[in-house]
Scaffold this active site. Structure first.
Site, mmCIF file in Angstrom:
data_model
loop_
_atom_site.group_PDB
_atom_site.id
_atom_site.type_symbol
_atom_site.label_atom_id
_atom_site.label_comp_id
_atom_site.label_asym_id
_atom_site.label_seq_id
_atom_site.Cartn_x
_atom_site.Cartn_y
_atom_site.Cartn_z
ATOM 1 N N GLY A 261 0.782 -1.242 0.000
ATOM 2 C CA GLY A 261 0.000 0.000 0.000
ATOM 3 C C GLY A 261 0.806 1.281 0.000
ATOM 4 O O GLY A 261 0.221 2.376 -0.028
ATOM 5 N N GLY A 297 3.600 -3.272 -4.057
ATOM 6 C CA GLY A 297 3.545 -3.381 -5.514
ATOM 7 C C GLY A 297 3.852 -2.036 -6.155
ATOM 8 O O GLY A 297 4.909 -1.825 -6.753
ATOM 9 N N ARG A 298 2.930 -1.102 -5.994
ATOM 10 C CA ARG A 298 3.029 0.208 -6.630
ATOM 11 C C ARG A 298 4.350 0.921 -6.314
ATOM 12 O O ARG A 298 4.970 1.502 -7.200
ATOM 13 C CB ARG A 298 1.878 1.090 -6.147
ATOM 14 C CG ARG A 298 1.785 2.424 -6.875
ATOM 15 C CD ARG A 298 0.803 3.380 -6.167
ATOM 16 N NE ARG A 298 -0.390 2.738 -5.703
ATOM 17 C CZ ARG A 298 -1.573 2.763 -6.338
ATOM 18 N NH1 ARG A 298 -1.695 3.425 -7.457
ATOM 19 N NH2 ARG A 298 -2.617 2.139 -5.820
ATOM 20 N N TYR A 337 -10.544 5.774 -11.645
ATOM 21 C CA TYR A 337 -10.418 6.383 -10.314
ATOM 22 C C TYR A 337 -10.271 7.902 -10.376
ATOM 23 O O TYR A 337 -9.931 8.517 -9.373
ATOM 24 C CB TYR A 337 -9.179 5.858 -9.589
ATOM 25 C CG TYR A 337 -8.967 4.374 -9.611
ATOM 26 C CD1 TYR A 337 -9.835 3.522 -8.938
ATOM 27 C CD2 TYR A 337 -7.870 3.816 -10.272
ATOM 28 C CE1 TYR A 337 -9.610 2.150 -8.928
ATOM 29 C CE2 TYR A 337 -7.649 2.452 -10.263
ATOM 30 C CZ TYR A 337 -8.523 1.627 -9.593
ATOM 31 O OH TYR A 337 -8.286 0.273 -9.571
ATOM 32 N N CYS A 365 -14.717 5.676 -27.860
ATOM 33 C CA CYS A 365 -16.026 6.322 -27.904
ATOM 34 C C CYS A 365 -16.683 6.374 -26.542
ATOM 35 O O CYS A 365 -17.747 5.777 -26.328
ATOM 36 C CB CYS A 365 -16.913 5.583 -28.894
ATOM 37 S SG CYS A 365 -16.130 5.510 -30.492
ATOM 38 N N GLU A 366 -16.044 7.046 -25.609
ATOM 39 C CA GLU A 366 -16.592 7.211 -24.268
ATOM 40 C C GLU A 366 -16.015 8.474 -23.682
ATOM 41 O O GLU A 366 -14.824 8.736 -23.811
ATOM 42 C CB GLU A 366 -16.120 6.075 -23.347
ATOM 43 C CG GLU A 366 -16.755 4.770 -23.621
ATOM 44 C CD GLU A 366 -16.904 3.942 -22.359
ATOM 45 O OE1 GLU A 366 -17.094 4.511 -21.273
ATOM 46 O OE2 GLU A 366 -16.836 2.723 -22.493
ATOM 47 N N TYR A 394 -0.180 -0.987 -12.082
ATOM 48 C CA TYR A 394 -1.610 -0.897 -12.393
ATOM 49 C C TYR A 394 -1.850 -0.181 -13.720
ATOM 50 O O TYR A 394 -2.819 0.556 -13.883
ATOM 51 C CB TYR A 394 -2.373 -0.238 -11.218
ATOM 52 C CG TYR A 394 -2.108 -0.953 -9.914
ATOM 53 C CD1 TYR A 394 -2.515 -2.266 -9.743
ATOM 54 C CD2 TYR A 394 -1.387 -0.349 -8.871
ATOM 55 C CE1 TYR A 394 -2.243 -2.953 -8.564
ATOM 56 C CE2 TYR A 394 -1.112 -1.028 -7.691
ATOM 57 C CZ TYR A 394 -1.544 -2.330 -7.550
ATOM 58 O OH TYR A 394 -1.260 -3.017 -6.392
HETATM 59 N N1 LLP Z 1 -1.340 -7.059 -0.861
HETATM 60 C C1 LLP Z 1 -2.678 -7.179 -1.058
HETATM 61 C C2 LLP Z 1 -3.420 -8.201 -0.327
HETATM 62 C C3 LLP Z 1 -3.328 -6.309 -1.964
HETATM 63 O O1 LLP Z 1 -4.634 -6.423 -2.148
HETATM 64 C C4 LLP Z 1 -2.578 -5.324 -2.670
HETATM 65 C C5 LLP Z 1 -3.226 -4.419 -3.619
HETATM 66 C C6 LLP Z 1 -1.199 -5.260 -2.433
HETATM 67 C C7 LLP Z 1 -0.615 -6.135 -1.522
HETATM 68 C C8 LLP Z 1 -0.309 -4.264 -3.146
HETATM 69 O O2 LLP Z 1 -0.667 -2.953 -2.884
HETATM 70 P P1 LLP Z 1 0.275 -1.740 -3.370
HETATM 71 O O3 LLP Z 1 1.554 -1.828 -2.586
HETATM 72 O O4 LLP Z 1 0.526 -1.906 -4.811
HETATM 73 O O5 LLP Z 1 -0.509 -0.522 -3.058
HETATM 74 N N2 LLP Z 1 -5.738 -0.784 -9.175
HETATM 75 C C9 LLP Z 1 -5.543 0.168 -8.094
HETATM 76 C C10 LLP Z 1 -4.782 -0.440 -6.945
HETATM 77 C C11 LLP Z 1 -5.424 -1.689 -6.370
HETATM 78 C C12 LLP Z 1 -4.623 -2.342 -5.268
HETATM 79 C C13 LLP Z 1 -5.190 -3.667 -4.876
HETATM 80 N N3 LLP Z 1 -4.479 -4.405 -3.855
HETATM 81 C C14 LLP Z 1 -4.862 1.410 -8.671
HETATM 82 O O6 LLP Z 1 -4.647 1.476 -9.877
HETATM 83 O O7 LLP Z 1 -4.571 2.349 -7.930
#
Ligand code: LLP
Length: 442
Positions: A261, A297-298, A337, A365-366, A394
């Site tokens: 996160g 992740g991000r 978002y 087309c949106e 993402y």
């Molecule tokens: N662990 C779990 C259980 C998760 O559900 C997620 C992300 C992560 C780790 C990794 O989170 P990060 O470090 O990447 O924030 N599509 C959205 C983000 C959805 C995240 C879902 N879960 C966007 O584009 O902002």
């Protein structure tokens, strides 16, 4: 609920560039990622094209690892595959020593294919299908983060049938507001994720009595794009409290998985500082005696990628529309978002030219197919290239072929050179697997 976007004044093009050491503007070559000209990549592979910087990803992994090392906190980093599941990127993080966090058997198999050992893979998610769990267990998955009592029973039954013992952690929902966009917050009691704190002790005890599971500890993940350490502190304090309560009740608790996160700067908000994050983790878990794991992740992949597009035309219709060859099917975050992504012209002359407001859109087309509204940008004639920033996480993973738009190519920049890592999809491949039934007789 806070918006996905930071609400400060919009940064200008110089500010965007200055905040991103991975990008450089060369007078001759134009915008570069890790000193590789994006023009050279677009010349060779066309647009739209995803471009990822390997050096940036390695540097970000190292920054996180070193932040924990500086706090003397041993941390096991499991890269959240969902952020960017490209084999080359999984392989890169594997080489840095990362495990993987997966949410489907597809992600599990990608991680294995990229070289990550099954024992270093954690399986998360609120709905894992029986066939997926069976395949993961048969392959020797390291840990399954369980999100319900029902799932504990299901996993135990499958494992017992296979003659293995599943190593599980119970995902606790700490009921903390991470202050992020409503669509990506996960740690509130009202969300579908995790198990309520009050239900954990009984479930932990129940799991200990089942033949097919062995509970290693507690997992948490409170949301994504989190910009302050405060929600983490609140959640982890509850997690630490739970560890102590379980031990007081005679349970064995070895693991605390603190999720992911960590937020990044999309506009001009400062991203979460890894040193501050690591300090928070140390303060809250000091002396707890658990094996710490995390699932970012991000933070690792986001800033390392751009989506490179070209202008199809500029349309004057009361206001100025810049129509790109990239669209919402490629990078969905703005449409989904209302996410803000920086946009930089690739040519140095355009970068330095006077800027006026424009809406940047794609050809779909949106109305939602819009990357930016009233964005200060220079005149951008047909063929001019632009980079959509911070698209490494993402981005491609959430793309579709909507409007029968083939998926773009992807290129990895590394050590001053670049290499194709995904071929541009052929138009014919769009209907691969489709069949037209013969006429049915009555
Ligand atoms: N662990 C779990 C259980 C998760 O559900 C997620 C992300 C992560 C780790 C990794 O989170 P990060 O470090 O990447 O924030 N599509 C959205 C983000 C959805 C995240 C879902 N879960 C966007 O584009 O902002």
């Amino acid at each position: 609920m806070a918006d996905m976007n930071f609400t400060g004044p919009e940064p200008d093009l110089q500010d965007l560039l200055a905040a991103r050491p991975q990008l450089q503007m060369h007078a001759q070559d134009g915008l570069c990622l890790e000193d590789v000209p994006l023009n050279a990549i677009a010349d060779q592979y066309g647009t739209p094209v995803w471009v990822y910087g390997a050096g940036t990803m390695r540097a970000r992994f190292a920054a996180l690892r070193d932040a924990f090392a500086a706090e003397n906190v041993p941390m096991h980093i499991h890269y959240a595959v969902k952020a960017n599941d490209h084999l080359a990127i999984l392989n890169l993080f594997c080489e840095q020593g990362a495990g993987a966090d997966v949410v489907s058997i597809g992600e599990f198999r990608r991680a294995i294919k990229a070289g990550i050992a099954a024992k270093n893979i954690v399986y998360s998610g609120v709905g894992k299908a029986e066939a997926e769990l069976e395949a993961a267990l048969a392959a020797g998955i390291g840990q399954i983060n369980v999100e319900s009592a029902e799932e504990v029973e299901m996993i135990s039954a499958i494992a017992a049938r296979l003659g293995v013992v599943a190593n599980i952690a119970l995902r606790m929902n700490p009921d903390v507001d991470a202050g992020t966009h409503a669509k990506i917050t996960t740690g509130l009691a009202e969300n579908k994720f995790g198990i309520a704190a009050e239900d954990i002790p009984a479930l932990y005890a129940r799991a200990a009595s089942l033949p097919g599971v062995q509970v290693a500890g507690i997992a948490m993940h409170i949301g994504s794009q989190i910009l302050s350490t405060e929600p983490y502190r609140l959640a982890y304090e509850k997690g630490a409290e739970m560890v102590r309560a379980l031990r007081a009740a005679g349970q064995n608790v070895e693991v605390l998985d603190i999720g992911g996160g960590l937020g990044i700067g999309y506009q001009d908000e400062p991203g979460l500082n890894p040193a501050a994050f690591a300090a928070t983790v140390r303060q809250v878990t000091h002396g707890l005696g658990v094996r710490l794991m995390m699932e970012p992740g991000r933070y690792l992949a986001g800033p390392a990628g751009v989506l490179l597009g070209a202008v199809i035309l500029q349309k004057q219709a009361g206001k100025r529309f810049v129509v790109l060859d990239a669209a919402m099917n490629d990078l969905m975050r703005p449409a989904m978002y209302e996410a803000w992504h920086g946009i930089l012209p690739v040519d140095a002359s355009a970068f330095h030219a006077p800027a006026t407001p424009a809406d940047v859109v794609g050809p779909i087309c949106e109305t939602a197919d819009q990357f930016a509204t009233n964005r200060a940008l220079p005149d951008l004639q047909p063929g001019a290239r632009v980079a959509l920033l911070d698209a490494g996480a993402y981005g491609a993973v959430m793309s579709s072929a909507y409007n029968a738009r083939p998926r773009p190519a992807a290129v990895l920049v590394d050590r001053g050179g670049f290499e194709l890592i995904t071929r541009r999809q052929d138009v014919d491949a769009l209907w691969e697997g489709e069949m037209i039934p013969a006429p049915r007789r009555a």
